[in-house]
Design a protein around this motif. Sequence first.
Motif, PDB file in Angstrom:
ATOM      1  N   TRP A 157       0.815  -1.201   0.000  1.00 50.19           N
ATOM      2  CA  TRP A 157       0.000   0.000   0.000  1.00 50.19           C
ATOM      3  C   TRP A 157       0.856   1.260   0.000  1.00 50.19           C
ATOM      4  O   TRP A 157       0.525   2.247  -0.666  1.00 50.19           O
ATOM      5  CB  TRP A 157      -0.962   0.016   1.178  1.00 50.19           C
ATOM      6  N   ALA A 158       1.958   1.276   0.739  1.00 50.60           N
ATOM      7  CA  ALA A 158       2.809   2.463   0.779  1.00 50.60           C
ATOM      8  C   ALA A 158       3.309   2.811  -0.620  1.00 50.60           C
ATOM      9  O   ALA A 158       3.358   3.994  -1.005  1.00 50.60           O
ATOM     10  CB  ALA A 158       3.981   2.243   1.736  1.00 50.60           C
ATOM     11  N   SER A 207       1.789   1.945  -3.508  1.00 52.33           N
ATOM     12  CA  SER A 207       0.632   2.384  -4.295  1.00 52.33           C
ATOM     13  C   SER A 207       0.298   3.840  -4.005  1.00 52.33           C
ATOM     14  O   SER A 207       0.017   4.632  -4.914  1.00 52.33           O
ATOM     15  CB  SER A 207      -0.586   1.506  -3.996  1.00 52.33           C
ATOM     16  N   GLU A 208       0.327   4.192  -2.740  1.00 56.49           N
ATOM     17  CA  GLU A 208       0.015   5.562  -2.333  1.00 56.49           C
ATOM     18  C   GLU A 208       1.038   6.540  -2.906  1.00 56.49           C
ATOM     19  O   GLU A 208       0.680   7.608  -3.429  1.00 56.49           O
ATOM     20  CB  GLU A 208      -0.014   5.629  -0.812  1.00 56.49           C
ATOM     21  N   ALA A 209       2.326   6.165  -2.831  1.00 56.46           N
ATOM     22  CA  ALA A 209       3.373   7.028  -3.372  1.00 56.46           C
ATOM     23  C   ALA A 209       3.272   7.128  -4.893  1.00 56.46           C
ATOM     24  O   ALA A 209       3.516   8.198  -5.476  1.00 56.46           O
ATOM     25  CB  ALA A 209       4.745   6.485  -2.966  1.00 56.46           C
ATOM     26  N   LEU A 259       0.528   6.950  -6.700  1.00 56.42           N
ATOM     27  CA  LEU A 259      -0.582   7.847  -7.016  1.00 56.42           C
ATOM     28  C   LEU A 259      -0.209   9.305  -6.747  1.00 56.42           C
ATOM     29  O   LEU A 259      -0.625  10.205  -7.480  1.00 56.42           O
ATOM     30  CB  LEU A 259      -1.815   7.448  -6.208  1.00 56.42           C
ATOM     31  N   SER A 260       0.575   9.526  -5.721  1.00 55.23           N
ATOM     32  CA  SER A 260       0.992  10.888  -5.411  1.00 55.23           C
ATOM     33  C   SER A 260       1.937  11.438  -6.470  1.00 55.23           C
ATOM     34  O   SER A 260       1.816  12.590  -6.900  1.00 55.23           O
ATOM     35  CB  SER A 260       1.665  10.921  -4.034  1.00 55.23           C
ATOM     36  N   GLY A 299      -0.079  10.390 -10.420  1.00 59.15           N
ATOM     37  CA  GLY A 299      -1.526  10.213 -10.453  1.00 59.15           C
ATOM     38  C   GLY A 299      -2.201  10.708 -11.707  1.00 59.15           C
ATOM     39  O   GLY A 299      -3.367  10.394 -11.952  1.00 59.15           O
ATOM     40  N   HIS A 324      -6.533  -3.603  -1.890  1.00 61.41           N
ATOM     41  CA  HIS A 324      -6.219  -2.185  -1.853  1.00 61.41           C
ATOM     42  C   HIS A 324      -7.009  -1.380  -2.889  1.00 61.41           C
ATOM     43  O   HIS A 324      -6.834  -0.165  -2.983  1.00 61.41           O
ATOM     44  CB  HIS A 324      -4.725  -1.977  -2.105  1.00 61.41           C
ATOM     45  N   ARG A 378      -9.709   1.609  -1.804  1.00 58.25           N
ATOM     46  CA  ARG A 378      -9.006   2.724  -1.163  1.00 58.25           C
ATOM     47  C   ARG A 378      -8.199   3.505  -2.199  1.00 58.25           C
ATOM     48  O   ARG A 378      -8.175   4.745  -2.162  1.00 58.25           O
ATOM     49  CB  ARG A 378      -8.104   2.174  -0.058  1.00 58.25           C
ATOM     50  N   ALA A 379      -7.549   2.797  -3.127  1.00 57.70           N
ATOM     51  CA  ALA A 379      -6.760   3.477  -4.151  1.00 57.70           C
ATOM     52  C   ALA A 379      -7.647   4.276  -5.093  1.00 57.70           C
ATOM     53  O   ALA A 379      -7.286   5.388  -5.508  1.00 57.70           O
ATOM     54  CB  ALA A 379      -5.932   2.462  -4.924  1.00 57.70           C
ATOM     55  N   ILE A 415      -8.551   7.691  -3.961  1.00 51.11           N
ATOM     56  CA  ILE A 415      -7.527   8.742  -4.006  1.00 51.11           C
ATOM     57  C   ILE A 415      -6.924   8.886  -5.406  1.00 51.11           C
ATOM     58  O   ILE A 415      -5.848   9.444  -5.561  1.00 51.11           O
ATOM     59  CB  ILE A 415      -6.425   8.526  -2.945  1.00 51.11           C
TER      60      ILE A 415
END
Length: 294
Positions: free
Chosen positions: A175-176, A178-180, A182-183, A186, A197, A200-201, A204
């Motif tokens: 997840w970390a 995936s979040e990075a 997208l940031s 994205g 995941h 949640r993805a 965002i």
Amino acid sequence: MTSRFGLSAALTTPFDASGQIAIAPMIAQARRCLAEGCTSVTLFGTTGEGASVGASERRSVTEAMLAAGILPHQLVAGVLVDAAEDAAEQARHALHRGARNILLAPPSYFKNVGEDGLFGWFSTVFAALGPLARDVLLYNIPSVTMVKLSLGLIGRLRTAFPDVVAGVKDSGGDWAYSEALLSAHGDLVILIGDERHLARAVRIGAQGAISGMANFVTGEIRAMAEDGRDDTRVERFVLELLKDPVTPAVKVMVARKTGDDRWLAVRPPLEPIASQGRQQLAVAYDSLFARESA
């Protein structure tokens, strides 16, 4: 083509008794997934045993899908090979026939290669494709390839090939990361392969998924991929699938849904799930999705 990617079923590949691809049930499965809300189907990905499907078979399946009335923009083609020449050859036919995207995994035979080497490999593939090169989804699946696509590499590739690199499919289950991703990126088409995941993805900024579970719980995955709707049943069933090698486990569920045991067969070196494992999957599925299986 719709502006948002949506849901693509990572289509499984059925084999007949002689080990050849059973095209008729594969077409029927593609039609079923599209009818149940998928925007496309992905051929020859990990769930489709793409590394075990040769170039001539790929062409035959693609042509059969198109002849059956499946539209070119409803097809994504997975490319999972090491030689840049082979990768370009497999991608070339799909792009020539109008496929929506190419899902391109990095080479995986040589381990611990650096970012420059990976950049060079992708660059060679794109150069070999020439003017056909477009709509490539970089495939991050380090559990299989042992190659993690760094955010820096993705940035270099999108800068060097802005008309080729369309997005990333992230099947890393981290997840970390995936979040990075997208940031940092994205504005690309970011797709999530780990259904745990997915919702949640999407909330965002992810644009959807290429999902193996979409083969048999299409509506549930579509709600996650399109609306960012959590579904704990799906998340829990992922854990059941991961108790076995995931590709033959998904095929067990497709065989159960369709009543066609041709889906149980896999190509070596994969091995089919034994009867006890199939029964355990069935029990787990029914306990979670009682309404659908009633």
